[in-house]
Design a protein around this motif. Structure first.
Motif, PDB file in Angstrom:
ATOM      1  N   ILE A 144       0.853  -1.186   0.000  1.00  0.00           N
ATOM      2  CA  ILE A 144       0.000   0.000   0.000  1.00  0.00           C
ATOM      3  C   ILE A 144       0.887   1.233   0.000  1.00  0.00           C
ATOM      4  O   ILE A 144       1.830   1.344   0.802  1.00  0.00           O
ATOM      5  CB  ILE A 144      -0.928   0.005   1.226  1.00  0.00           C
ATOM      6  CG1 ILE A 144      -1.781  -1.269   1.247  1.00  0.00           C
ATOM      7  CG2 ILE A 144      -1.820   1.235   1.210  1.00  0.00           C
ATOM      8  CD1 ILE A 144      -2.669  -1.373   2.454  1.00  0.00           C
ATOM      9  N   SER A 145       0.607   2.168  -0.876  1.00  0.00           N
ATOM     10  CA  SER A 145       1.423   3.379  -0.977  1.00  0.00           C
ATOM     11  C   SER A 145       1.231   4.257   0.247  1.00  0.00           C
ATOM     12  O   SER A 145       0.236   4.167   0.964  1.00  0.00           O
ATOM     13  CB  SER A 145       1.049   4.152  -2.246  1.00  0.00           C
ATOM     14  OG  SER A 145      -0.298   4.577  -2.177  1.00  0.00           O
ATOM     15  N   SER A 146       2.231   5.108   0.482  1.00  0.00           N
ATOM     16  CA  SER A 146       2.163   6.016   1.633  1.00  0.00           C
ATOM     17  C   SER A 146       1.013   7.006   1.497  1.00  0.00           C
ATOM     18  O   SER A 146       0.387   7.391   2.492  1.00  0.00           O
ATOM     19  CB  SER A 146       3.486   6.773   1.763  1.00  0.00           C
ATOM     20  OG  SER A 146       3.779   7.499   0.568  1.00  0.00           O
ATOM     21  N   GLU A 147       0.713   7.426   0.259  1.00  0.00           N
ATOM     22  CA  GLU A 147      -0.416   8.343   0.060  1.00  0.00           C
ATOM     23  C   GLU A 147      -1.726   7.691   0.450  1.00  0.00           C
ATOM     24  O   GLU A 147      -2.601   8.332   1.045  1.00  0.00           O
ATOM     25  CB  GLU A 147      -0.477   8.790  -1.413  1.00  0.00           C
ATOM     26  CG  GLU A 147       0.668   9.681  -1.853  1.00  0.00           C
ATOM     27  CD  GLU A 147       1.893   8.886  -2.232  1.00  0.00           C
ATOM     28  OE1 GLU A 147       1.828   7.631  -2.149  1.00  0.00           O
ATOM     29  OE2 GLU A 147       2.907   9.503  -2.611  1.00  0.00           O
ATOM     30  N   LYS A 148      -1.853   6.390   0.144  1.00  0.00           N
ATOM     31  CA  LYS A 148      -3.072   5.664   0.509  1.00  0.00           C
ATOM     32  C   LYS A 148      -3.204   5.548   2.020  1.00  0.00           C
ATOM     33  O   LYS A 148      -4.295   5.694   2.582  1.00  0.00           O
ATOM     34  CB  LYS A 148      -3.038   4.278  -0.137  1.00  0.00           C
ATOM     35  CG  LYS A 148      -4.286   3.443   0.112  1.00  0.00           C
ATOM     36  CD  LYS A 148      -5.492   4.005  -0.585  1.00  0.00           C
ATOM     37  CE  LYS A 148      -6.673   3.067  -0.467  1.00  0.00           C
ATOM     38  NZ  LYS A 148      -7.885   3.603  -1.118  1.00  0.00           N
ATOM     39  N   ILE A 149      -2.078   5.294   2.692  1.00  0.00           N
ATOM     40  CA  ILE A 149      -2.109   5.177   4.150  1.00  0.00           C
ATOM     41  C   ILE A 149      -2.501   6.514   4.784  1.00  0.00           C
ATOM     42  O   ILE A 149      -3.325   6.574   5.704  1.00  0.00           O
ATOM     43  CB  ILE A 149      -0.733   4.713   4.673  1.00  0.00           C
ATOM     44  CG1 ILE A 149      -0.428   3.302   4.172  1.00  0.00           C
ATOM     45  CG2 ILE A 149      -0.689   4.767   6.199  1.00  0.00           C
ATOM     46  CD1 ILE A 149       0.959   2.809   4.549  1.00  0.00           C
ATOM     47  N   ILE A 150      -1.903   7.604   4.283  1.00  0.00           N
ATOM     48  CA  ILE A 150      -2.226   8.932   4.812  1.00  0.00           C
ATOM     49  C   ILE A 150      -3.695   9.258   4.587  1.00  0.00           C
ATOM     50  O   ILE A 150      -4.382   9.781   5.469  1.00  0.00           O
ATOM     51  CB  ILE A 150      -1.320  10.003   4.166  1.00  0.00           C
ATOM     52  CG1 ILE A 150       0.135   9.771   4.562  1.00  0.00           C
ATOM     53  CG2 ILE A 150      -1.776  11.405   4.573  1.00  0.00           C
ATOM     54  CD1 ILE A 150       1.118  10.692   3.864  1.00  0.00           C
TER      55      ILE A 150
END
Length: 294
Positions: free
Chosen positions: A3-9
């Motif tokens: 999962i990308s960091s943008e998705k986590i944020i």
């Protein structure tokens, strides 16, 4: 799957936002619950707090002073809500089914007449005379059910949902197999439109549960009072006693006027709060699915 960091944020921010909004929605309910358990003088002097400053159940004692009458009012409202919701779903779904059929010659004209009633009405006096004098609904449960069975909004909502969920080809194939309109409606259409039924049913149930206006117009027998009107009558008696005490010069500080209002809200909204989680999934689906195709 990474999962990308943008998705986590995004997930974290959206979850925090939902939590904050949920707290804002829950905050008034907590204030009402706390206010209903607070001493009336303390509430008037210090205002509302999440935790009662001076705990008191006097408001609930006042509301439940006549438990038999309260139980009767509860029973009346529950009965009217169940019967009215079932009949309303049947009437609204049948009307929506007829109006969604393209082979119905007058569907556009009838749809216009239904929509026309949202703009213009006949007036309150003719409506009251029709129900009381000609239909003889005074002091009957029908007076609280019949006027609220259908609404243009619910009919249009049901028709739109059917148009987006029930293909015309499915109806045509059923007719080819020899099914009549009632069979198609009851065996094919109704199982498909479960979200719409839940949505319309929730709207109807809340309307019947919160009904008090029709009771004030057509019901004079106290044994037929709705829950809402019974609680209004209790509060009106308290206000009357407070006014009489002021006229005669007697102290009226022990009358829990404000806290009784809060206790009434708790008594009334309790069943609806417990009902809503069971139909929430269908309610959201019924509201949104009809908007997919415009």
């Amino acid at each position: 799957m990474k999962i990308s960091s943008e998705k986590i944020i995004f997930n974290v921010v959206s979850d925090l936002l939902i939590i904050v909004l949920s707290i804002f929605c829950l905050f008034p309910l907590l204030l009402i619950l706390s206010g209903s358990m607070t001493d009336n003088l303390t509430l008037a002097r210090e205002g509302y707090h999440l935790i009662p400053v001076k705990f008191s159940l006097e408001a609930y004692r006042t509301v439940f002073e006549y438990p038999q009458k309260l139980i009767v009012a509860y029973g009346n409202t529950i009965m009217v809500t169940i019967v009215g919701t079932i009949l309303g779903i049947i009437c609204v779904s049948m009307t929506g089914y007829v109006l969604m059929r393209r082979d119905f010659k007058y569907r556009n004209k009838i749809s216009f007449l239904i929509y026309f009633t949202t703009i213009f009405g006949g007036g309150m006096v003719p409506w009251y005379v029709l129900l009381s004098k000609y239909l003889h609904l005074t002091n009957t449960y029908a007076a609280r059910i019949f006027p609220s069975l259908m609404s243009p909004f619910l009919i249009i909502l049901m028709r739109t949902f059917m148009q987006s969920s029930v293909p015309e080809e499915l109806i045509d194939s059923c007719k080819v197999d020899g099914a009549n309109d009632f069979t198609i409606y009851s065996k094919i259409v109704m199982p498909i439109i479960t979200p719409a039924i839940a949505t319309v049913g929730l709207f109807l149930a809340i309307g019947f549960w919160n009904e008090w206006y029709l009771t004030s117009l057509f019901i004079s027998k106290k044994e037929l009072y709705s829950l809402q009107y019974f609680l209004y009558d209790v509060l009106d008696n308290i206000n009357f006693a407070k006014e009489m005490a002021a006229i005669t010069g007697q102290p009226a500080t022990n009358l829990p006027t404000e806290t009784v209002k809060m206790a009434m809200v708790v008594v009334v909204i309790g069943p609806i709060i417990f009902l809503y989680p069971f139909v929430q999934k269908y309610f959201v689906s019924g509201i949104t699915i009809g908007a997919v195709k415009g």
